[in-house]
Design a protein around this motif. Structure first.
Motif, short mmCIF file in Angstrom:
data_model
loop_
_atom_site.label_atom_id
_atom_site.label_comp_id
_atom_site.label_asym_id
_atom_site.label_seq_id
_atom_site.Cartn_x
_atom_site.Cartn_y
_atom_site.Cartn_z
N LYS A 59 27.91 2.82 27.11
CA LYS A 59 26.97 3.93 27.17
C LYS A 59 27.30 5.01 28.20
O LYS A 59 27.11 6.18 27.95
CB LYS A 59 25.56 3.41 27.42
CG LYS A 59 24.51 4.46 27.14
CD LYS A 59 23.14 3.83 27.01
CE LYS A 59 22.20 4.90 26.58
NZ LYS A 59 21.46 4.61 25.42
N ARG A 60 27.82 4.62 29.35
CA ARG A 60 28.06 5.59 30.40
C ARG A 60 29.00 6.70 29.95
O ARG A 60 28.74 7.88 30.14
CB ARG A 60 28.61 4.90 31.65
CG ARG A 60 28.78 5.85 32.78
CD ARG A 60 29.09 5.12 34.05
NE ARG A 60 29.18 6.08 35.14
CZ ARG A 60 29.41 5.77 36.37
NH1 ARG A 60 29.56 4.51 36.70
NH2 ARG A 60 29.48 6.69 37.28
N ASP B 293 40.98 -2.30 27.09
CA ASP B 293 40.74 -2.89 28.41
C ASP B 293 39.61 -2.22 29.19
O ASP B 293 38.99 -2.85 30.04
CB ASP B 293 41.99 -2.73 29.30
CG ASP B 293 43.14 -3.61 28.89
OD1 ASP B 293 42.91 -4.73 28.43
OD2 ASP B 293 44.29 -3.17 29.07
N ILE B 294 39.41 -0.92 28.96
CA ILE B 294 38.55 -0.14 29.84
C ILE B 294 37.36 0.43 29.06
O ILE B 294 37.54 1.27 28.17
CB ILE B 294 39.36 1.00 30.51
CG1 ILE B 294 40.54 0.39 31.30
CG2 ILE B 294 38.47 1.86 31.41
CD1 ILE B 294 41.51 1.40 31.85
N PRO B 295 36.14 -0.01 29.38
CA PRO B 295 34.97 0.44 28.61
C PRO B 295 34.76 1.95 28.66
O PRO B 295 34.31 2.54 27.68
CB PRO B 295 33.80 -0.32 29.23
CG PRO B 295 34.27 -0.84 30.54
CD PRO B 295 35.76 -0.94 30.45
N GLN B 296 35.10 2.58 29.78
CA GLN B 296 34.91 4.03 29.87
C GLN B 296 35.80 4.77 28.88
O GLN B 296 35.37 5.76 28.27
CB GLN B 296 35.18 4.53 31.31
CG GLN B 296 34.21 4.01 32.33
CD GLN B 296 34.57 2.63 32.89
OE1 GLN B 296 35.45 1.91 32.39
NE2 GLN B 296 33.89 2.24 33.95
N ASN B 297 37.03 4.32 28.71
CA ASN B 297 37.92 4.94 27.72
C ASN B 297 37.38 4.71 26.31
O ASN B 297 37.37 5.62 25.48
CB ASN B 297 39.34 4.38 27.81
CG ASN B 297 40.12 4.96 28.95
OD1 ASN B 297 39.83 6.03 29.46
ND2 ASN B 297 41.15 4.24 29.37
N THR B 298 36.94 3.50 26.03
CA THR B 298 36.40 3.19 24.71
C THR B 298 35.16 4.03 24.43
O THR B 298 35.02 4.60 23.34
CB THR B 298 36.09 1.68 24.59
OG1 THR B 298 37.31 0.96 24.85
CG2 THR B 298 35.57 1.33 23.21
N GLY B 299 34.28 4.15 25.41
CA GLY B 299 33.09 4.99 25.25
C GLY B 299 33.45 6.45 25.00
O GLY B 299 32.86 7.12 24.15
N THR B 300 34.44 6.94 25.73
CA THR B 300 34.89 8.33 25.54
C THR B 300 35.48 8.52 24.15
O THR B 300 35.22 9.54 23.48
CB THR B 300 35.92 8.70 26.63
OG1 THR B 300 35.30 8.60 27.91
CG2 THR B 300 36.45 10.11 26.43
N ILE B 301 36.24 7.55 23.67
CA ILE B 301 36.84 7.66 22.33
C ILE B 301 35.76 7.54 21.25
O ILE B 301 35.83 8.23 20.23
CB ILE B 301 37.97 6.62 22.16
CG1 ILE B 301 39.12 6.98 23.12
CG2 ILE B 301 38.44 6.53 20.71
CD1 ILE B 301 40.16 5.89 23.30
N LEU B 302 34.75 6.73 21.47
CA LEU B 302 33.63 6.67 20.52
C LEU B 302 32.89 8.00 20.48
O LEU B 302 32.48 8.47 19.41
CB LEU B 302 32.68 5.52 20.86
CG LEU B 302 33.21 4.13 20.52
CD1 LEU B 302 32.35 3.06 21.16
CD2 LEU B 302 33.29 3.94 19.01
#
Length: 168
Positions: free
Chosen positions: A57-58, A22-31
């Protein structure tokens, strides 16, 4: 030529799978976590946001270029891929009785993380080979998805001896 985010990690080690994040920031952090630890991250769509470099990216910063990411257009496509690959599907869920620290991880496990808003549906829950949880203080519901993922994959890598070797 394969996009850098589609590169495959050759060493057998646990993977991370995000079910319809749901949350791009979490996905980015996990990537970013996956890139730093050499772990492949599977994104099971549809996501609650457009999966694009700019959306991720953020939080992922410049680590996204080094992340091993595989996108799956649906859970059915992921399930088919997983059946061909083999290994266990290990679901992190607040509904599990077994603590992640009491679980014996294997190098070919896939750690499945549910949606931030709703976890996974019962049909996906039932397909998991194992269900594990992070014990928490009385009255607490859940941790941030990226934090929980970091804790669980760290334990899986420790148990399987697959942490990357430090070059620094």
């Amino acid at each position: 030529m394969q996009h850098p985010s589609q590169r495959k990690i050759s060493k057998a080690m646990p993977d991370i799978a995000l079910y319809q994040p749901d949350i791009p920031q979490n996905t980015g952090t996990i990537l970013r976590l996956g890139a730093c630890l050499g772990v492949t991250v599977h994104l099971i769509e549809p996501a609650g946001f457009p999966i694009s470099d700019s959306a991720l990216k953020r939080a992922g910063m410049d680590y996204l270029e080094r992340a091993a990411m595989r996108r799956h257009s649906s859970f059915e496509e992921f399930r088919s891929w997983h059946q061909n690959r083999g290994g266990r599907l290990v679901l992190m869920t607040t509904k599990a009785a077994r603590a992640y620290t009491e679980f014996s991880f294997a190098a070919d496990d896939i750690l499945l993380m549910g949606r931030e808003s709703s976890g996974v549906p019962a049909s996906v829950h039932d397909l998991a080979d194992a269900r594990i949880a992070i014990p928490m203080a009385e009255g607490m519901r859940s941790l941030n998805l990226a934090v929980a993922t970091g804790m669980a994959i760290g334990e899986a890598l420790r148990q399987t001896g697959t942490f990357p070797r430090s070059t620094g």
